[in-house]
Design an enzyme around this catalytic site. Structure first.
Site, PDB file in Angstrom:
ATOM      1  N   THR A 249      -7.156   2.632  -6.859  1.00  0.00           N
ATOM      2  CA  THR A 249      -5.472   2.555  -6.371  1.00  0.00           C
ATOM      3  C   THR A 249      -4.778   2.491  -6.841  1.00  0.00           C
ATOM      4  O   THR A 249      -3.738   3.682  -8.056  1.00  0.00           O
ATOM      5  CB  THR A 249      -5.257   0.896  -6.738  1.00  0.00           C
TER       6      THR A 249
ATOM      7  N   GLU B 237      -7.958  -1.742  -1.156  1.00  0.00           N
ATOM      8  CA  GLU B 237      -8.998  -2.623  -1.490  1.00  0.00           C
ATOM      9  C   GLU B 237      -9.229  -3.413   0.049  1.00  0.00           C
ATOM     10  O   GLU B 237     -10.740  -3.754  -0.092  1.00  0.00           O
ATOM     11  CB  GLU B 237      -8.157  -3.948  -2.565  1.00  0.00           C
TER      12      GLU B 237
ATOM     13  N   LYS C 236      13.682 -13.767  -8.314  1.00  0.00           N
ATOM     14  CA  LYS C 236      13.825 -15.833  -8.604  1.00  0.00           C
ATOM     15  C   LYS C 236      15.628 -15.977  -8.794  1.00  0.00           C
ATOM     16  O   LYS C 236      15.252 -15.685 -10.168  1.00  0.00           O
ATOM     17  CB  LYS C 236      13.046 -16.369  -9.265  1.00  0.00           C
TER      18      LYS C 236
ATOM     19  N   TRP D  53      13.527 -17.918  -4.597  1.00  0.00           N
ATOM     20  CA  TRP D  53      13.326 -16.618  -3.790  1.00  0.00           C
ATOM     21  C   TRP D  53      13.986 -15.868  -3.078  1.00  0.00           C
ATOM     22  O   TRP D  53      14.462 -16.687  -2.215  1.00  0.00           O
ATOM     23  CB  TRP D  53      11.487 -16.619  -3.903  1.00  0.00           C
TER      24      TRP D  53
HETATM   25  P1  ADP Z   1      -0.441   0.208  -4.656  1.00  0.00           P
HETATM   26  O1  ADP Z   1      -0.697  -1.455  -4.296  1.00  0.00           O
HETATM   27  O2  ADP Z   1      -0.749   0.835  -5.593  1.00  0.00           O
HETATM   28  O3  ADP Z   1       1.004   0.554  -3.909  1.00  0.00           O
HETATM   29  P2  ADP Z   1      -2.421   0.547  -2.119  1.00  0.00           P
HETATM   30  O4  ADP Z   1      -2.124   1.641  -1.482  1.00  0.00           O
HETATM   31  O5  ADP Z   1      -3.455   0.043  -1.807  1.00  0.00           O
HETATM   32  O6  ADP Z   1      -1.230   0.913  -3.403  1.00  0.00           O
HETATM   33  O7  ADP Z   1      -0.460  -0.529  -1.628  1.00  0.00           O
HETATM   34  C1  ADP Z   1      -0.878  -2.466  -0.991  1.00  0.00           C
HETATM   35  C2  ADP Z   1      -0.191  -3.004  -0.958  1.00  0.00           C
HETATM   36  O8  ADP Z   1       0.468  -2.202   0.382  1.00  0.00           O
HETATM   37  C3  ADP Z   1       0.007  -3.882  -0.495  1.00  0.00           C
HETATM   38  O9  ADP Z   1      -0.465  -5.014  -0.902  1.00  0.00           O
HETATM   39  C4  ADP Z   1       1.571  -4.312   0.484  1.00  0.00           C
HETATM   40  O10 ADP Z   1       2.742  -4.734  -0.962  1.00  0.00           O
HETATM   41  C5  ADP Z   1       1.807  -3.160   0.637  1.00  0.00           C
HETATM   42  N1  ADP Z   1       1.781  -2.787   2.318  1.00  0.00           N
HETATM   43  C6  ADP Z   1       0.913  -1.980   2.676  1.00  0.00           C
HETATM   44  N2  ADP Z   1       0.643  -1.935   4.389  1.00  0.00           N
HETATM   45  C7  ADP Z   1       2.283  -2.533   4.489  1.00  0.00           C
HETATM   46  C8  ADP Z   1       2.933  -3.435   5.547  1.00  0.00           C
HETATM   47  N3  ADP Z   1       2.810  -2.990   6.310  1.00  0.00           N
HETATM   48  N4  ADP Z   1       3.886  -3.376   5.261  1.00  0.00           N
HETATM   49  C9  ADP Z   1       4.472  -3.731   3.866  1.00  0.00           C
HETATM   50  N5  ADP Z   1       4.265  -3.501   3.281  1.00  0.00           N
HETATM   51  C10 ADP Z   1       1.664  -3.355   3.259  1.00  0.00           C
END
Ligand code: ADP
Length: 545
Positions: free
Chosen positions: A181, A327, A436, A441
């Site tokens: 990740t 994931e 918060k 929120w």
């Molecule tokens: P990291 O968790 O290190 O950023 P990832 O690339 O796996 O690595 O990121 C996943 C996260 O990216 C998601 O949990 C979400 O918070 C955010 N995310 C992915 N796609 C979107 C989207 N279309 N809109 C908003 N947030 C998004």
């Protein structure tokens, strides 16, 4: 009674063999570092994949051995995407934008045995080379540099290899690739995809009601291939037999627009930052490009601001928003309007498209609320949980993170969302970015979206700062558009049209740029650290509540 159907394993082999047989002449184009192009096709790709598999086998690759890559987006990386897993190995793309110590930690934790590295990334590799025990290193002459003595020239190795490699029989549950990740909110963790999960995920991407990738498409992955399974595009393109266009490294927004125009790209992927740059370029030069066909932009990673979606539509670039994580391979949901929504006003349609959409087939989502499952009413937030055949069931070698899965086997995404009665997910915030204030929120995503609708704002990030009275208060960090100087009063007035007084940030700070993660997301943890003491210097918060 059992079904009486064949149980051919879902491995990458049949899709690889099919593309070479039925689409041999489809092109694979790479933009080189000097701006020139190299062109090959699936016939040559097929031969080179077999040769690379032979090279790996001759180097002693055993089933399950990790082959790391430190490569930009180009045809050789595409070859590794297939050769490594087809030879029985596990592809492990490393992110060259991380600190060398971190890359080394990831390579060691992943158990990498071999490495394929770009000549242009050799200096990066050199900084951690000593701390990762590798059995062999191949250097790709992407910019034409000769290989150092301790590495093998990738092209020379392929030239010498026979193309007669017979791929081993694989179990569909065998590991095919591994990605860590990107660690926006914590230490990177290893996710291991199987052949089966990659095939099913690739097929889902090709569905008309997803990205709709077909043999007629020209696909440009502008997202790095070392991030989140390259969003599944290499597998989907091979499944469909689509032409591939690789932007190499360092392509500017104008370069991307040139590629889209010249190569007839119909689908490109990227985080919103990339498309914000493209939009700026189009604004500067509105009649500079003529696209042959409608272009879909697969956008995810963070939420694209609504005005980006609107403005790119005007230029014939249609954003298709998807949500997911490393994931989830990463495809989870896609924002596609349903037939009855065509009757909706334009305003309402844009509002729906700016949500993250509903799950693709085989993926399920639910919301864990404060008391059990949260209702799908579009207002009650909860943590988004997900399951499906391409969702990770554990991290690699990290039993301490087992609590990311619920006792009944759903993955806790760390995203706080609402789901409306149509099933559209709307990401409210990441749990670690939530604000918060006085017990309630505030969604930073909503505030940012509205701020970015201001004509003088290029980008906005809203973070929580500590407040002695309200625990946390929002603070907005703004990157103005070139030549613009929006005032805090203007911005507060704009927000006041949509938000309650107590939700409006206590301050607006103007900066030239925002800190970013290695994959282009705004690094809010960095901003929180940078502005930790902001309240001390601005002790007079006008009480908002
Ligand atoms: P990291 O968790 O290190 O950023 P990832 O690339 O796996 O690595 O990121 C996943 C996260 O990216 C998601 O949990 C979400 O918070 C955010 N995310 C992915 N796609 C979107 C989207 N279309 N809109 C908003 N947030 C998004």
């Amino acid at each position: 009674m059992r079904g009486l159907m064949m149980e051919d394993p879902l491995t990458l082999l049949p899709i690889f063999e099919r593309v070479a047989r039925y689409f041999p002449q489809q092109e694979i184009v790479t933009r080189r570092p000097d701006g020139t192009f190299s062109r090959t096709n699936y016939a040559a790709f097929s031969t080179r994949v077999r040769k690379l598999a032979r090279v790996l086998a001759d180097a002693g690759l055993a089933p399950g051995d990790r082959v790391a890559t430190l490569l930009w987006n180009h045809a050789a990386h595409f070859e590794a995407f297939f050769a490594v897993p087809l030879a029985g190995g596990v592809l492990h793309p490393l992110n060259p934008r991380l600190h060398p110590d971190e890359i080394a930690w990831i390579a060691r934790t992943g158990g990498d045995r071999f490495l394929i590295v770009d000549d242009t990334l050799w200096p990066t590799f050199d900084r951690f080379r000593e701390s990762v025990p590798l059995d062999r290193v191949w250097q790709v002459p992407f910019a034409g540099h000769p290989a150092p003595a301790c590495a093998v020239n990738y092209e020379a190795a392929l030239n010498l290899a026979a193309a007669d490699f017979v791929f081993p029989q694989l179990d569909e549950r065998d590991a095919a690739s591994m990605y860590f990740t990107s660690g926006t909110t914590g230490r990177p963790k290893g996710v291991v995809y199987s052949h089966r999960s990659l095939v099913l995920h690739g097929l889902a991407i090709c569905l008309a009601d997803c990205c709709g990738i077909s043999r007629m498409d020209v696909v440009l992955p502008a997202t790095p291939m070392f991030h989140a399974n390259s969003w599944g595009l290499p597998h989907a393109a091979v499944i469909a037999g689509a032409k591939m266009v690789f932007p190499g490294s360092g392509a500017t927004p104008a370069d991307l627009l040139d590629l889209i125009e010249q190569e007839g790209v119909t689908l490109a992927s990227g985080v919103p930052t990339i498309w914000l740059g493209v939009l700026e370029e189009l604004r500067r030069n509105p009649s500079g490009w003529n696209f042959r066909a409608p272009v879909r932009l697969l956008v995810g990673g963070t939420a694209p601001p609504e005005n980006l979606v609107r403005e790119l539509d005007r230029f014939g670039l249609r954003i298709l928003q998807a949500w997911g994580l490393t994931e989830t391979s990463p495809l989870g949901t896609v924002s596609l309007l349903k037939p009855h929504m065509r009757e909706w006003s334009e305003e309402r349609q844009y509002e729906a498209r700016s949500k993250q959409g509903y799950p693709v087939p085989l993926i399920q989502v639910r919301l864990a609320g404060a008391e059990g499952e949260a209702p799908w009413d579009g207002v009650t937030p909860g943590e988004l949980e997900v399951r499906g055949p391409w969702v990770a069931s554990a991290y690699y070698g990290a039993p301490e993170s087992a609590d990311r899965w619920t006792p009944d086997g759903w993955f806790r995404t760390g995203d706080v969302a609402t789901i409306d009665s149509e099933g559209f997910v709307k990401i409210f915030d990441r749990t670690k970015d939530m604000i918060k204030s006085g017990g309630e929120w505030i969604s930073s995503v909503d505030l940012e979206n509205t701020l970015m609708a201001h004509p003088g704002v290029r980008e906005a990030a809203v973070i929580a700062i500590h407040d002695p009275k309200w625990q946390e208060r929002p603070l907005a960090i703004i990157v103005p558009r070139e030549g613009a100087r929006p005032s805090p009063e203007d911005l507060a007035a704009l927000l006041a049209t949509r938000f309650d007084k107590w939700q409006i940030p206590d301050g607006f700070i103007f900066v030239d740029e925002l800190p970013r993660t290695s994959v282009g997301k705004i690094q809010k943890s960095h901003l929180r650290e940078q502005f930790r003491d902001w309240r001390k210097d601005h002790p007079d918060p006008s009480p908002r509540k």
